[in-house]
Design a protein around this motif. Structure first.
Motif, short mmCIF file in Angstrom:
data_model
loop_
_atom_site.label_atom_id
_atom_site.label_comp_id
_atom_site.label_asym_id
_atom_site.label_seq_id
_atom_site.Cartn_x
_atom_site.Cartn_y
_atom_site.Cartn_z
N UNK A 10 23.71 13.46 -1.81
CA UNK A 10 24.51 14.86 -1.46
C UNK A 10 23.78 15.72 -3.04
N UNK A 11 23.37 16.84 -2.93
CA UNK A 11 23.44 17.79 -4.11
C UNK A 11 22.29 17.13 -5.17
N UNK A 12 21.54 16.90 -4.85
CA UNK A 12 20.46 16.36 -5.86
C UNK A 12 19.41 16.52 -5.45
N UNK A 13 18.31 16.05 -6.98
CA UNK A 13 17.05 16.60 -6.60
C UNK A 13 15.98 15.68 -7.19
N UNK A 14 14.98 15.41 -5.91
CA UNK A 14 14.10 14.18 -6.32
C UNK A 14 13.22 14.52 -6.62
N UNK A 15 12.29 14.71 -7.59
CA UNK A 15 11.06 14.91 -8.64
C UNK A 15 9.66 14.01 -9.03
N UNK A 16 8.43 14.33 -8.28
CA UNK A 16 7.94 13.20 -8.37
C UNK A 16 8.57 11.31 -8.62
N UNK A 17 8.13 10.91 -7.77
CA UNK A 17 9.18 9.36 -6.59
C UNK A 17 7.59 9.18 -6.28
N UNK A 18 7.40 8.27 -6.16
CA UNK A 18 6.29 7.64 -5.26
C UNK A 18 7.10 6.10 -5.96
N UNK A 19 6.95 6.33 -3.54
CA UNK A 19 8.12 5.08 -3.16
C UNK A 19 7.44 4.60 -1.58
N UNK A 20 6.46 3.46 -2.04
CA UNK A 20 6.00 2.59 -0.42
C UNK A 20 6.69 2.66 0.66
N UNK A 29 5.53 11.39 -3.33
CA UNK A 29 4.78 10.06 -2.31
C UNK A 29 5.54 9.43 -1.43
N UNK A 30 5.94 9.39 -0.37
CA UNK A 30 6.51 7.57 0.84
C UNK A 30 5.40 8.06 1.33
N UNK A 31 5.64 5.94 1.51
CA UNK A 31 4.84 5.78 2.68
C UNK A 31 5.69 5.84 4.09
N UNK A 32 6.27 4.23 3.99
CA UNK A 32 6.75 3.80 5.71
C UNK A 32 8.61 4.68 4.82
N UNK A 33 9.14 5.72 5.71
CA UNK A 33 10.26 5.97 5.79
C UNK A 33 11.25 6.14 6.82
N UNK A 34 11.47 4.67 6.81
CA UNK A 34 12.56 4.28 7.99
C UNK A 34 14.56 4.89 7.84
N UNK A 35 14.76 6.51 8.98
CA UNK A 35 15.71 7.28 8.43
C UNK A 35 16.28 7.23 10.06
N UNK A 83 9.73 8.81 -10.29
CA UNK A 83 11.15 7.59 -9.45
C UNK A 83 9.71 6.37 -8.61
N UNK A 84 9.53 5.64 -9.86
CA UNK A 84 8.02 4.43 -9.68
C UNK A 84 9.29 3.42 -8.68
N UNK A 85 9.26 3.16 -7.78
CA UNK A 85 10.09 2.08 -6.96
C UNK A 85 8.88 0.70 -5.95
N UNK A 86 8.78 -0.16 -5.77
CA UNK A 86 8.35 -0.79 -4.87
C UNK A 86 9.21 -0.08 -3.26
N UNK A 87 10.42 0.00 -3.23
CA UNK A 87 11.16 0.15 -2.01
C UNK A 87 12.26 0.60 -2.58
N UNK A 88 13.10 2.28 -1.65
CA UNK A 88 14.53 1.97 -1.92
C UNK A 88 15.35 1.23 -0.69
N UNK A 89 16.26 1.29 -0.08
CA UNK A 89 16.92 0.69 0.32
C UNK A 89 18.71 1.12 0.13
N UNK A 90 19.00 2.64 1.13
CA UNK A 90 19.81 3.44 1.36
C UNK A 90 20.57 3.24 2.52
N UNK A 91 20.38 2.57 3.51
CA UNK A 91 21.14 2.51 4.64
C UNK A 91 22.53 2.30 4.50
N UNK A 92 23.01 3.44 5.62
CA UNK A 92 24.69 3.84 5.60
C UNK A 92 24.87 4.07 4.01
N UNK A 93 24.25 4.65 3.18
CA UNK A 93 24.50 5.31 1.99
C UNK A 93 24.84 6.75 2.02
N UNK A 94 24.78 7.84 1.17
CA UNK A 94 24.94 9.07 0.95
C UNK A 94 24.46 9.48 -0.02
#
Length: 228
Positions: A83-93, A111-117, A70-81
């Motif tokens: 569940x029961x999932x696998x994330x492998x080999x991701x690169x998200x700043x 690899x994740x950069x800033x993780x605002x949770x 999973x190659x992303x510049x940004x991943x936004x999931x504010x207030x989202x859910x």
């Protein structure tokens, strides 16, 4: 403040995180997803997704999915859910998941950069062999969370509530526990750098070696003068 070691907890010792998620069972029937469309997030497996961003709306749910590469510049999931999932080999700043709910999630070799949770709820979450930058878990609720063989620049647990959290084989450069409420948080497996908010470590378990390293700061916190 009281910092417990294993010997003070009795025969049971510090409780380790507990995980019920079995990906072999839950994800056995997932179907291949279209990485170009990338628009179905229940019971789907995606491989080689590369996008500028992935934005989920408040209340959206990702359930029983697998993401490999999973190659992303940004991943936004504010207030989202998530569940029961696998994330492998991701690169998200940049990950923005404040006030969201994560349950039974495995994150591996990512690899994740800033993780605002901040203000989020994490239950049954495991990071394995991940490199994380600044992880903002302020005022979050954590239950059964593990960081295994991870490298973390900074994890901020200010005002968070954490129960059964472990850091096995992980390097944590800075840990902030100011105002946190910890129960069965096991730091013995961590290579700790700086600890901010030592008073918030009440309820954590540390090793004898870690206690020796923290001794000067703990003495200062207690107002004790140590002279040779």
């Amino acid at each position: 403040m009281a910092i417990r070691t294993r010997s003070t907890r009795g025969k049971g010792g510090t409780q380790a995180p507990s995980f019920d998620f079995d990906e072999a069972v839950v994800l056995a029937g997932v179907t291949p997803g279209d990485a170009d469309a990338f628009d179905v997030f229940e019971g789907v497996a995606y491989t080689g997704v590369a996008r500028a961003d992935w934005t989920l709306a408040v209340g959206d749910t990702v359930e029983a999915c697998r993401f490999d590469g999973l190659e992303l510049d940004s991943w936004t999931l504010r207030g989202a859910h998530l569940l029961e999932s696998v994330v492998a080999g991701a690169n998200v700043p940049a990950v923005s998941g404040a006030r969201g709910g994560w349950r039974d999630v495995e994150v591996r070799d990512s690899r994740f950069g800033s993780v605002e949770v901040y203000d989020a709820s994490w239950r049954g979450i495991r990071f394995t062999r991940c490199k994380l930058g600044y992880v903002n878990l302020r005022a979050a609720e954590l239950l059964d969370v593990a960081f295994v063989d991870c490298t973390i620049d900074e994890i901020d647990l200010m005002d968070a509530s954490a129960r059964r959290v472990a850091f096995d084989g992980s390097r944590v450069a800075t840990l902030n526990t100011a105002g946190s409420r910890l129960t069965d948080v096991d730091l013995r497996g961590a290579d700790l750098g700086q600890v901010v908010g030592l008073e918030g470590l009440r309820g954590a378990t540390i090793s004898a070696e870690q206690l020796q390293l923290m001794a000067p700061a703990l003495a200062a916190l207690a107002g004790i003068t140590v002279e040779g």
